[in-house]
Design a protein around this motif. Structure first.
Motif, PDB file in Angstrom:
ATOM      1  N   GLU A 168       0.823  -1.206   0.000  1.00 50.01           N
ATOM      2  CA  GLU A 168       0.000   0.000   0.000  1.00 50.01           C
ATOM      3  C   GLU A 168       0.857   1.255   0.000  1.00 50.01           C
ATOM      4  N   GLN A 169       0.443   2.225  -0.813  1.00 50.64           N
ATOM      5  CA  GLN A 169       1.068   3.546  -0.794  1.00 50.64           C
ATOM      6  C   GLN A 169       0.190   4.491   0.031  1.00 50.64           C
ATOM      7  N   HIS A 170       0.792   5.554   0.501  1.00 50.07           N
ATOM      8  CA  HIS A 170       0.049   6.562   1.262  1.00 50.07           C
ATOM      9  C   HIS A 170      -0.003   7.881   0.503  1.00 50.07           C
ATOM     10  N   VAL A 171      -1.035   8.670   0.802  1.00 51.50           N
ATOM     11  CA  VAL A 171      -1.221   9.977   0.173  1.00 51.50           C
ATOM     12  C   VAL A 171      -1.679  10.954   1.244  1.00 51.50           C
ATOM     13  N   PHE A 172      -1.604  12.230   0.915  1.00 55.88           N
ATOM     14  CA  PHE A 172      -2.189  13.249   1.784  1.00 55.88           C
ATOM     15  C   PHE A 172      -3.608  13.541   1.304  1.00 55.88           C
ATOM     16  N   VAL A 173      -4.497  13.720   2.269  1.00 60.57           N
ATOM     17  CA  VAL A 173      -5.906  13.942   1.981  1.00 60.57           C
ATOM     18  C   VAL A 173      -6.374  15.173   2.744  1.00 60.57           C
ATOM     19  N   GLY A 174      -7.267  15.930   2.131  1.00 54.12           N
ATOM     20  CA  GLY A 174      -7.853  17.086   2.796  1.00 54.12           C
ATOM     21  C   GLY A 174      -9.133  17.503   2.110  1.00 54.12           C
ATOM     22  N   TRP A 175      -9.797  18.462   2.684  1.00 56.53           N
ATOM     23  CA  TRP A 175     -11.031  18.996   2.113  1.00 56.53           C
ATOM     24  C   TRP A 175     -10.736  19.635   0.754  1.00 56.53           C
ATOM     25  N   LYS A 176     -11.645  19.477  -0.195  1.00 54.92           N
ATOM     26  CA  LYS A 176     -11.442  20.033  -1.533  1.00 54.92           C
ATOM     27  C   LYS A 176     -11.308  21.552  -1.512  1.00 54.92           C
ATOM     28  N   GLY A 177     -11.911  22.190  -0.506  1.00 47.94           N
ATOM     29  CA  GLY A 177     -11.809  23.643  -0.409  1.00 47.94           C
ATOM     30  C   GLY A 177     -10.562  24.114   0.319  1.00 47.94           C
ATOM     31  N   ASN A 178      -9.710  23.205   0.749  1.00 46.99           N
ATOM     32  CA  ASN A 178      -8.475  23.563   1.449  1.00 46.99           C
ATOM     33  C   ASN A 178      -7.499  24.185   0.448  1.00 46.99           C
ATOM     34  N   PRO A 179      -7.067  25.442   0.669  1.00 51.70           N
ATOM     35  CA  PRO A 179      -6.187  26.105  -0.303  1.00 51.70           C
ATOM     36  C   PRO A 179      -4.834  25.417  -0.483  1.00 51.70           C
ATOM     37  N   ILE A 180      -4.449  24.568   0.466  1.00 47.74           N
ATOM     38  CA  ILE A 180      -3.178  23.849   0.343  1.00 47.74           C
ATOM     39  C   ILE A 180      -3.130  23.035  -0.947  1.00 47.74           C
ATOM     40  N   PHE A 181      -4.312  22.534  -1.383  1.00 49.71           N
ATOM     41  CA  PHE A 181      -4.343  21.654  -2.547  1.00 49.71           C
ATOM     42  C   PHE A 181      -4.471  22.415  -3.871  1.00 49.71           C
ATOM     43  N   ALA A 182      -4.456  23.745  -3.802  1.00 53.51           N
ATOM     44  CA  ALA A 182      -4.533  24.537  -5.043  1.00 53.51           C
ATOM     45  C   ALA A 182      -3.271  24.382  -5.871  1.00 53.51           C
ATOM     46  N   ASP A 183      -2.137  24.164  -5.218  1.00 57.35           N
ATOM     47  CA  ASP A 183      -0.856  23.953  -5.913  1.00 57.35           C
ATOM     48  C   ASP A 183      -0.276  22.609  -5.480  1.00 57.35           C
ATOM     49  N   LYS A 184       0.775  22.197  -6.135  1.00 56.19           N
ATOM     50  CA  LYS A 184       1.434  20.939  -5.790  1.00 56.19           C
ATOM     51  C   LYS A 184       2.000  21.026  -4.375  1.00 56.19           C
ATOM     52  N   LEU A 185       1.750  19.987  -3.591  1.00 52.92           N
ATOM     53  CA  LEU A 185       2.246  19.996  -2.214  1.00 52.92           C
ATOM     54  C   LEU A 185       3.764  19.960  -2.168  1.00 52.92           C
ATOM     55  N   THR A 186       4.330  20.727  -1.207  1.00 53.52           N
ATOM     56  CA  THR A 186       5.766  20.668  -0.952  1.00 53.52           C
ATOM     57  C   THR A 186       5.964  20.209   0.490  1.00 53.52           C
ATOM     58  N   GLU A 187       7.157  19.743   0.793  1.00 52.86           N
ATOM     59  CA  GLU A 187       7.435  19.295   2.154  1.00 52.86           C
ATOM     60  C   GLU A 187       7.260  20.449   3.144  1.00 52.86           C
ATOM     61  N   GLN A 188       7.660  21.640   2.746  1.00 56.78           N
ATOM     62  CA  GLN A 188       7.543  22.798   3.634  1.00 56.78           C
ATOM     63  C   GLN A 188       6.079  23.086   3.963  1.00 56.78           C
ATOM     64  N   ILE A 264       2.629  12.286  -1.642  1.00 61.80           N
ATOM     65  CA  ILE A 264       3.564  12.741  -0.611  1.00 61.80           C
ATOM     66  C   ILE A 264       4.787  13.346  -1.291  1.00 61.80           C
ATOM     67  N   PRO A 265       5.188  14.563  -0.940  1.00 62.86           N
ATOM     68  CA  PRO A 265       6.271  15.252  -1.666  1.00 62.86           C
ATOM     69  C   PRO A 265       7.681  14.886  -1.191  1.00 62.86           C
ATOM     70  N   PHE A 266       7.829  13.732  -0.583  1.00 59.38           N
ATOM     71  CA  PHE A 266       9.154  13.262  -0.156  1.00 59.38           C
ATOM     72  C   PHE A 266       9.120  11.738  -0.116  1.00 59.38           C
ATOM     73  N   PRO A 267      10.279  11.079  -0.114  1.00 65.30           N
ATOM     74  CA  PRO A 267      10.298   9.608  -0.112  1.00 65.30           C
ATOM     75  C   PRO A 267       9.553   9.055   1.104  1.00 65.30           C
ATOM     76  N   PHE A 268       8.745   8.022   0.846  1.00 71.22           N
ATOM     77  CA  PHE A 268       7.957   7.444   1.932  1.00 71.22           C
ATOM     78  C   PHE A 268       7.809   5.944   1.673  1.00 71.22           C
ATOM     79  N   PRO A 269       8.022   5.100   2.676  1.00 72.47           N
ATOM     80  CA  PRO A 269       7.987   3.643   2.451  1.00 72.47           C
ATOM     81  C   PRO A 269       6.578   3.134   2.184  1.00 72.47           C
ATOM     82  N   SER A 270       6.487   2.085   1.386  1.00 72.55           N
ATOM     83  CA  SER A 270       5.200   1.433   1.185  1.00 72.55           C
ATOM     84  C   SER A 270       4.918   0.529   2.383  1.00 72.55           C
TER      85      SER A 270
END
Length: 303
Positions: A168-188, A264-270
């Motif tokens: 299994e891989q993991h992803v970040f999830v949030g509300w569609k109206g969350n401005p964080i998801f307007a652009d590509k996620l960065t680690e910062q 996820i914008p950085f290496p992450f184990p499956s």
């Protein structure tokens, strides 16, 4: 049937009595009347020459002798069960068997629930009982009380066989109206955000993804802690929080909730999700069939 003067049906009664420590609950579980269950306990006491269960207040407690018998009786019943299940040809189209599975809410929602819909067509009389993991899950498999345990590789017991279900891989999830998801996620951006974490069980064990973040030294601001993954979306909607979630579950949740998904914008184990079972059930045709169906469902393309 008697063996050396003991009605062997009483071993089943003993096993249930030691598990429930209640005559009334044992009677209910075995579909007997309470007087019949009390009679079974009386016959067990007469045969073994021991009280076996002692009433203290409103509770019953096993004697030391009963405690010593418990693992032996468990082992006998487990082996008898193995003989019965492996000696019978399994036909999923006509089988009325009940399979008991220990699995997280994530696995239940992402894999078992879709499989149950398939079984309604190809094996309409088979029943599935799915319960959440607990601190005693490994022991339930060792006792033969449950058929399968589905759990990350880190949590399997070395005493019983296990095989890979899927990765299994993991992803970040949030509300569609969350401005964080307007652009590509960065680690910062991720590390500056407010997060929902998941701690499970009585020991409040961190979920795989949360523990991997901590091991990597990525300590987030966790403002909400949920007890299961299926309630995480309720803590995300109409907020700027985000959460780490299994990709399978996230995509199924996105069909029901207004959620955005980002890699996820950085290496992450499956995560390696495993199926564990009692070694005495290795030749069980029904469990072999069920494990194969679970692997097929786990390999299905994600929506």
């Amino acid at each position: 049937m008697r063996f050396k003067g003991l009605d062997l049906n009483l071993l089943v009664a003993f096993d249930v009595l030691m598990t429930t420590r209640s005559v009334s609950r044992s009677a209910e579980q075995l579909h007997l009347s309470q007087p019949a269950m009390s009679s079974a306990l009386g016959r067990l006491r007469d045969y073994f020459g021991d009280d076996l269960l002692i009433q203290q207040g409103k509770r019953m407690f096993p004697t030391a002798y009963a405690e010593s018998l418990m693992p032996m009786v468990h082992d006998v019943l487990r082996k008898v069960d193995a003989v019965i299940t492996t000696s019978t040809n399994f036909d999923p189209a006509t089988s009325q068997r009940t399979f008991r599975i220990i699995a997280s809410d994530y696995v239940t929602a992402a894999v078992i629930a879709p499989l149950v819909r398939t079984l309604a067509v190809i094996a309409p009389q088979i029943k599935i009982e799915a319960v959440l993991p607990s601190d005693g899950s490994a022991e339930l498999i060792a006792q033969g009380a449950f058929d399968l345990l589905i759990t990350p590789e880190e949590f399997i017991s070395p005493g019983q066989p296990a095989e890979l279900l899927f990765e299994e891989q993991h992803v970040f999830v949030g509300w569609k109206g969350n401005p964080i998801f307007a652009d590509k996620l960065t680690e910062q951006v991720v590390m500056a955000a407010s997060h929902v974490g998941v701690h499970m069980g009585n020991q409040r064990t961190s979920a795989f993804a949360d523990s991997m973040m901590e091991k990597a030294g990525r300590f987030r601001q966790i403002d909400v802690i949920a007890s299961s993954f299926t309630i995480v979306p309720w803590f995300l909607i109409e907020t700027n929080r985000i959460a780490l979630m299994h990709e399978r579950l996230a995509r199924r949740m996105a069909d029901m909730f207004p959620l955005a998904i980002a890699q996820i914008p950085f290496p992450f184990p499956s995560m390696r999700e495993m199926i564990q079972f009692n070694r005495t059930r290795s030749g069980d045709e029904g469990l072999i069939w069920l494990r194969e169906r679970l692997r097929e469902e786990g390999a299905m393309p994600q929506p």
